[in-house]
Design a protein around this motif. Structure first.
Motif, short mmCIF file in Angstrom:
data_model
loop_
_atom_site.label_atom_id
_atom_site.label_comp_id
_atom_site.label_asym_id
_atom_site.label_seq_id
_atom_site.Cartn_x
_atom_site.Cartn_y
_atom_site.Cartn_z
N SER A 9 0.82 -1.21 0.00
CA SER A 9 0.00 0.00 0.00
C SER A 9 0.85 1.26 0.00
CB SER A 9 -0.93 0.01 1.21
OG SER A 9 -0.17 0.09 2.40
N THR A 10 2.17 1.13 0.11
CA THR A 10 3.06 2.29 0.12
C THR A 10 3.06 2.92 -1.26
OG1 THR A 10 4.42 1.19 1.75
CG2 THR A 10 5.40 3.04 0.60
N THR A 11 3.01 4.24 -1.30
CA THR A 11 2.94 4.91 -2.60
C THR A 11 4.26 5.54 -3.00
OG1 THR A 11 2.16 6.93 -1.58
CG2 THR A 11 0.49 5.38 -2.37
N THR A 12 5.26 5.47 -2.17
CA THR A 12 6.55 6.02 -2.53
C THR A 12 7.65 5.06 -2.11
OG1 THR A 12 6.75 7.21 -0.45
CG2 THR A 12 5.79 8.42 -2.30
N SER A 13 8.82 5.32 -2.58
CA SER A 13 9.97 4.52 -2.22
C SER A 13 10.36 4.84 -0.78
CB SER A 13 11.12 4.90 -3.16
OG SER A 13 12.33 4.37 -2.71
N ASP A 14 11.08 3.91 -0.15
CA ASP A 14 11.55 4.20 1.21
C ASP A 14 12.88 4.94 1.18
OD1 ASP A 14 13.15 2.12 0.40
OD2 ASP A 14 12.86 0.91 2.18
N LYS A 15 13.36 5.22 -0.03
CA LYS A 15 14.60 5.99 -0.17
C LYS A 15 14.29 7.47 0.02
CE LYS A 15 16.55 2.64 -3.34
NZ LYS A 15 16.98 2.36 -4.70
N LYS A 16 15.29 8.22 0.43
CA LYS A 16 15.13 9.65 0.68
C LYS A 16 15.49 10.44 -0.59
CE LYS A 16 16.83 13.36 3.57
NZ LYS A 16 17.95 13.83 4.34
N ASP A 17 14.71 11.48 -0.87
CA ASP A 17 15.03 12.38 -1.98
C ASP A 17 16.14 13.31 -1.52
OD1 ASP A 17 15.20 14.23 -4.02
OD2 ASP A 17 13.09 14.79 -3.98
N THR A 18 17.34 13.09 -2.02
CA THR A 18 18.50 13.89 -1.60
C THR A 18 18.71 15.12 -2.47
OG1 THR A 18 20.02 12.63 -2.99
CG2 THR A 18 19.67 11.82 -0.73
N GLY A 19 18.04 15.17 -3.63
CA GLY A 19 18.23 16.29 -4.54
C GLY A 19 19.43 16.11 -5.46
N ASN A 20 20.16 15.03 -5.27
CA ASN A 20 21.31 14.70 -6.10
C ASN A 20 20.99 13.38 -6.79
OD1 ASN A 20 23.83 14.63 -7.25
ND2 ASN A 20 24.91 14.09 -5.36
N TYR A 21 20.85 13.39 -8.12
CA TYR A 21 20.28 12.25 -8.83
C TYR A 21 21.28 11.53 -9.71
CZ TYR A 21 16.23 14.81 -7.25
OH TYR A 21 15.33 15.48 -6.46
N LYS A 22 21.16 10.20 -9.70
CA LYS A 22 21.99 9.32 -10.49
C LYS A 22 21.39 9.21 -11.89
CE LYS A 22 21.71 5.31 -8.89
NZ LYS A 22 21.70 4.00 -8.27
N ASP A 23 22.25 9.28 -12.92
CA ASP A 23 21.80 9.08 -14.29
C ASP A 23 21.24 7.66 -14.44
OD1 ASP A 23 22.79 11.57 -14.81
OD2 ASP A 23 24.43 10.92 -16.09
N GLY A 24 20.24 7.51 -15.27
CA GLY A 24 19.72 6.17 -15.53
C GLY A 24 18.29 6.19 -16.02
N ASN A 25 17.76 5.00 -16.17
CA ASN A 25 16.38 4.80 -16.61
C ASN A 25 15.56 4.33 -15.42
OD1 ASN A 25 16.96 5.29 -19.41
ND2 ASN A 25 17.97 3.30 -19.43
N TYR A 26 14.41 4.95 -15.22
CA TYR A 26 13.56 4.64 -14.08
C TYR A 26 12.15 4.38 -14.58
CZ TYR A 26 17.57 6.46 -11.68
OH TYR A 26 18.85 6.65 -11.25
#
Length: 187
Positions: free
Chosen positions: A78-95
């Motif tokens: 039922s969780t609607t977001t990841s449990d990771k924190k939005d740090t504002g610094n993003y890794k290149d890639g495909n999501y």
């Protein structure tokens, strides 16, 4: 006079009933998004083989540089977001994120984002409509979204109603929240 009072009572009860019904339905139609690399990704509409190929792609943004298994990022369906924190610094890639919406969550879109240098490079939307009206909104949204977000910074990105598709836009915004969390470089 009693007929007038009865009419007044009926009108008051009807209005109260509408208020209660509105309150009960207020939570309906809330958008939610889930990373498509976990066990609760939902119906992506893609074949199992295409999902498998995507998850094995070397440029897949779901690979964590810290070696953690992002497939376990959701223990609660039922969780609607990841449990990771939005740090504002993003890794290149495909999501890839699945966004659900509608009065009972019957519609969904798969949002495939490519992030490069903290910016949205490309977006591909695959719609899974429940009705013809939803299909039309999703198709219009998918055609218009690249012109709205391509080249924009992922940080803080949010769209307003795009191509008249308010619920699809809401689901896309939820997907952006999850993408920011999934793409964040964890410190």
């Amino acid at each position: 006079m009693t007929e007038k009072n009865t009419l007044k009572k009926s009108a008051t009860l009807a209005a109260a009933g509408l208020v209660v019904a509105g309150a009960l339905l207020a939570g309906c139609g809330e958008s939610k998004a889930t990373p498509m690399d976990d066990a609760y990704a939902g119906n992506s509409g893609e074949t199992e083989k295409s999902q498998e190929e995507q998850s094995q792609s070397p440029s897949n943004g779901s690979d964590s540089s810290d070696g953690s298994d992002s497939g376990s990022s959701h223990n609660d369906p039922s969780t609607t977001t990841s449990d990771k924190k939005d740090t504002g610094n993003y890794k290149d890639g495909n999501y890839s994120i699945n966004g659900q919406y509608g009065p009972v969550g019957e519609d969904s879109i798969d949002v495939h984002l490519t992030i490069k240098d903290g910016n949205v490079e490309t977006v591909k939307i695959i719609g899974h409509p429940f009705t013809t009206i939803s299909k039309n909104h999703q198709d219009d949204f998918a055609k218009a979204i690249n012109g709205v977000v391509d080249g924009k910074p992922l940080k803080g990105l949010k769209v307003d109603k795009v191509a008249g598709a308010s619920w699809t836009s809401d689901a896309f915004n939820k997907a952006l929240e999850v993408a920011r969390q999934e793409a964040s470089i964890q410190e």
